[in-house]
Design a protein around this motif. Structure first.
Motif, mmCIF file in Angstrom:
data_model
loop_
_atom_site.group_PDB
_atom_site.id
_atom_site.type_symbol
_atom_site.label_atom_id
_atom_site.label_comp_id
_atom_site.label_asym_id
_atom_site.label_seq_id
_atom_site.Cartn_x
_atom_site.Cartn_y
_atom_site.Cartn_z
ATOM 1 N N ASP A 3 7.790 12.441 3.911
ATOM 2 C CA ASP A 3 6.996 13.250 3.005
ATOM 3 C C ASP A 3 6.178 12.303 2.141
ATOM 4 O O ASP A 3 6.733 11.405 1.495
ATOM 5 C CB ASP A 3 7.903 14.112 2.117
ATOM 6 C CG ASP A 3 8.508 15.268 2.901
ATOM 7 O OD1 ASP A 3 7.831 15.732 3.838
ATOM 8 O OD2 ASP A 3 9.634 15.673 2.570
ATOM 9 N N GLN A 6 3.754 12.495 -3.617
ATOM 10 C CA GLN A 6 2.622 13.147 -4.279
ATOM 11 C C GLN A 6 2.365 12.508 -5.636
ATOM 12 O O GLN A 6 3.288 12.092 -6.351
ATOM 13 C CB GLN A 6 2.905 14.633 -4.444
ATOM 14 C CG GLN A 6 3.113 15.350 -3.107
ATOM 15 C CD GLN A 6 1.901 15.218 -2.193
ATOM 16 O OE1 GLN A 6 0.780 15.521 -2.615
ATOM 17 N NE2 GLN A 6 2.118 14.758 -0.960
ATOM 18 N N THR A 19 4.043 3.365 1.562
ATOM 19 C CA THR A 19 3.481 4.508 2.296
ATOM 20 C C THR A 19 2.144 4.140 2.921
ATOM 21 O O THR A 19 1.872 4.467 4.091
ATOM 22 C CB THR A 19 3.301 5.697 1.351
ATOM 23 O OG1 THR A 19 4.580 6.087 0.836
ATOM 24 C CG2 THR A 19 2.658 6.877 2.076
ATOM 25 N N TYR A 63 -5.315 13.111 1.046
ATOM 26 C CA TYR A 63 -4.305 12.370 0.283
ATOM 27 C C TYR A 63 -4.833 10.989 -0.106
ATOM 28 O O TYR A 63 -4.710 10.555 -1.261
ATOM 29 C CB TYR A 63 -3.039 12.241 1.118
ATOM 30 C CG TYR A 63 -1.941 11.424 0.472
ATOM 31 C CD1 TYR A 63 -1.220 11.909 -0.627
ATOM 32 C CD2 TYR A 63 -1.619 10.161 0.969
ATOM 33 C CE1 TYR A 63 -0.219 11.159 -1.215
ATOM 34 C CE2 TYR A 63 -0.612 9.408 0.394
ATOM 35 C CZ TYR A 63 0.085 9.908 -0.696
ATOM 36 O OH TYR A 63 1.080 9.167 -1.281
#
Length: 701
Positions: A3, A6, A19, A63
């Motif tokens: 995931d 965020q 990430t 993103y």
């Protein structure tokens, strides 16, 4: 399943960097059976991307954009924030097509007959329209295919000379060098900096495989200029770039309507005229550029090339989505390319009467001239098989004239030939088709006073081969009267037959000199005619034969060939040179006969001073139109001074008899043979004084 952290959760710098590293998108490998693909982005460590690990692309671009636009105010380390923004920007560029990708270095595996080798290729980021800074699928496909062409011979120490046009990152040319060739990588100045960098990075592996590379600037809008790239650190980059290449490579070279013309013009300038010269190109089949490919094919055929082999192959380009997988429609990744192997054919197989034509000083071309007809029942058509290069041919090539003989329209060169009778007139009695003949290349009018005197070489209407305005013998077919073709004895080759012409010149000179047994003879100039004068003088019984030149190698050859004494001219006065020669060569009161076969003014002056009273001087070599001549010495010695021009009645047959009987040997004078397509390079060698007599083979059937 990962995931994505965020931003509203205020993830740590470490989490974001980890990430972003996982989201790194290397270009898909062009080899679908490859499981790993090495890539080095420069700012991040080199990594290996597992092609089995897939990232769902949905939402990734948004993103990454959110990270780039965020202030990341919860992260206090300013350097960490800069790294995060940089990595997010890099991930975005990786997903924005080839033109937006950042700089990278990657390796490519190139197959060989034994073990494959790897090339490291650096590709800078694009800042303009220099597409050559990136590697494209067509280049990779051709680089892999080169091995299958078996281009580099394994049984020779001489490297295959290769020119790559539009090298880009250099993958194709470096692959060719890695197979053992000497490759000149060329492109525009803006591309050459990275091209030279890649050449340097792969120099060790290329050298280990027996190859070498140089980088040069070659702009197709000025195809005749190819200049070494100054920033190339190759040890041998100072070497002169060859004037032509037996192999030219080009990949993905057509992406504008002007490129077919420019590329073909450049190929026409740099491709060797040898029948085995080749061009290999690999072009993507993009619908938008199919007209350019068609135009390219047409232009290549127009310059006399023919297609040896062509085909289509499928390759995987690397400008598609990084998220594609093998189950998805991969049409974005597929590039269908055509590879074409093209061979020189103009000068031999496609022309009816290929001819080596002088168009202007220093400009020669191959033209398809009309096949000659039999204009007289006494004529024969001959296929010249071997032709020697005379100094007069080279003089016309360089200067475009000799005295009042001026080349005012295109003229076929060559006049020292032997060939095979191809066709005969119905009144020809002494020759038949298939006979091997020496070709006397000057045909007089047969009607003027000089002709009737038996001195037809002085005929004012002489039609002499390769003397303006008459064409020469460097062609597939040439017409002569029956009585100007001399059947060669069975013990003479046609190569020897080609040397009958300069031998006849020497026969005529020595006849002019009246050489008799016991004479002392001096010959200035140890070129082909001078050497043959020594040989004929020896056959006529001369006791002492002195060869004079300024070249030690030629003097040494002359002593082995026919002379028994030598003298090297010095840079002193003519009188001093003459006195030294008389003393060193034991000429007593002077030589009985002196022949000048050099045309050099100092030689002529020295000769007059070195003759005995009442001696004979013959001028055989062409030189300056006007010179300073020692007329006082000539008069007070009552010398016999004569000129000599070509050959007269009986000289050709005498030359054949002397060679056939073994009294003169001409084989030793042949120091080189070349194909018809390499005629210009042979002319260049003669101009530079290489060898003694170079022969050009006639066009292939």
């Amino acid at each position: 399943v990962l995931d994505l952290p965020q931003l509203y959760t205020k993830p740590s710098a470490e989490a974001l960097l980890e990430t972003l590293a996982l989201l790194t998108s290397a270009p898909p490998s062009w080899d679908r059976n490859t499981t790993t693909h090495k890539i080095d982005h420069g700012d991040t460590p080199a990594m290996t991307r597992d092609r089995a690990a897939q990232v769902n692309p949905e939402g990734v671009t948004r993103y990454l954009t959110s990270i780039v636009s965020s202030s990341l105010r919860w992260i206090e380390d300013e350097e960490a924030k800069e790294r995060i923004w940089d990595q997010a920007s890099a991930r975005l560029s990786e997903r924005s097509g080839r033109s937006a990708m950042g700089a990278m270095s990657r390796t490519f595996r190139i197959p060989t007959p034994s073990e494959p080798f790897e090339l490291s290729i650096h590709e800078p980021a694009l800042t303009g329209d220099d597409l050559g800074l990136k590697t494209w699928a067509a280049s990779y496909l051709l680089a892999k295919r080169l091995n299958s062409f078996r281009l580099v011979p394994s049984d020779t120490q001489q490297k295959l000379q290769v020119l790559e046009l539009g090298s880009g990152t250099g993958l194709v040319g470096l692959a060719m060098a890695g197979l053992g060739a000497d490759v000149v990588l060329t492109d525009l100045p803006s591309i050459c900096t990275n091209l030279a960098r890649n050449a340097q990075a792969n120099r060790e592996i290329v050298s280990q495989n027996g190859g070498s590379t140089r980088t040069a600037i070659l702009d197709w809008t000025h195809p005749t200029s190819c200049a070494p790239f100054q920033d190339d650190n190759a040890a041998d980059n100072h070497r002169v770039i060859p004037e032509s290449f037996p192999l030219i490579l080009a990949a993905d070279s057509l992406y504008s309507p002007d490129h077919p013309r420019m590329l073909v013009d450049t190929i026409d300038v740099w491709l060797s005229k040898h029948a085995n010269a080749k061009v290999i190109v690999e072009l993507p089949y993009r619908d938008a550029y199919l007209p350019e490919i068609k135009d390219f094919r047409r232009r290549m055929l127009e310059i006399g090339l023919r297609i040896l082999e062509e085909g289509d192959e499928k390759g995987y380009d690397d400008w598609g989505s990084s998220g594609a997988n093998d189950e998805q429609d991969d049409s974005a990744l597929v590039t269908s390319t055509t590879y074409t192997e093209v061979k020189m054919a103009t000068q031999t197989s496609t022309q009816k009467n290929p001819s080596f034509v002088l168009q202007a000083p220093n400009k020669v071309v191959y033209e398809d001239r009309p096949v000659p007809e039999l204009s007289s029942p006494y004529d024969v058509i001959v296929r010249p098989r071997w032709t020697g290069i005379c100094g007069s041919d080279v003089h016309y090539w360089v200067e475009g004239r000799i005295g009042h003989f001026i080349v005012e329209s295109p003229m076929v060169l060559g006049h020292e030939s032997a060939g095979i009778v191809h066709k005969i007139g119905d009144k020809v009695k002494t020759l038949k088709v298939g006979d091997q003949v020496a070709m006397e290349p000057g045909v007089p009018c047969r009607r003027c006073v000089r002709c009737k005197d038996g001195k037809y070489n002085l005929c004012p209407d002489m039609a002499f081969a390769a003397t303006p305005p008459y064409d020469g013998t460097l062609a597939r077919y040439y017409t002569l009267p029956e009585d100007y073709c001399y059947k060669l004895p069975e013990n003479m080759s046609m190569e020897e037959g080609a040397l009958i012409e300069p031998t006849a010149v020497a026969v005529h000179i020595t006849r002019q000199a009246g050489i008799k047994p016991g004479d002392t003879v001096v010959v200035f100039g140890a070129g082909p005619v001078g050497l043959l004068c020594c040989a004929v003088a020896k056959a006529y019984g001369a006791k002492k034969i002195v060869t004079v030149d300024i070249n030690d190698e030629r003097l040494h050859f002359a002593l082995k060939y026919a002379a028994n004494t030598s003298f090297k001219s010095q840079r002193v006065s003519a009188q001093e040179n003459a006195a030294n020669m008389i003393k060193e060569c034991d000429l007593g009161a002077g030589a009985d006969v002196i022949i000048d076969a050099s045309g050099a003014e100092p030689c002529i002056q020295t000769a007059i001073h070195a003759l005995r009273m009442g001696g004979t001087y013959v001028q055989g070599g062409m030189g300056k139109p006007d010179i300073t001549f020692p007329i006082m010495a000539m008069c007070t010695k009552e010398l016999n001074v004569k000129g000599s021009f070509r050959y007269g009645s009986g000289d050709y047959q005498t030359a054949i008899d002397l060679v056939a009987s073994g009294r003169i040997s001409v084989k030793e004078l042949i120091t080189g043979k070349v194909k018809f397509e390499d005629a210009e390079s042979a002319f260049r060698d003669v101009k530079q004084g290489k060898g003694i007599k170079i022969l050009i083979e006639g066009p292939d059937e």
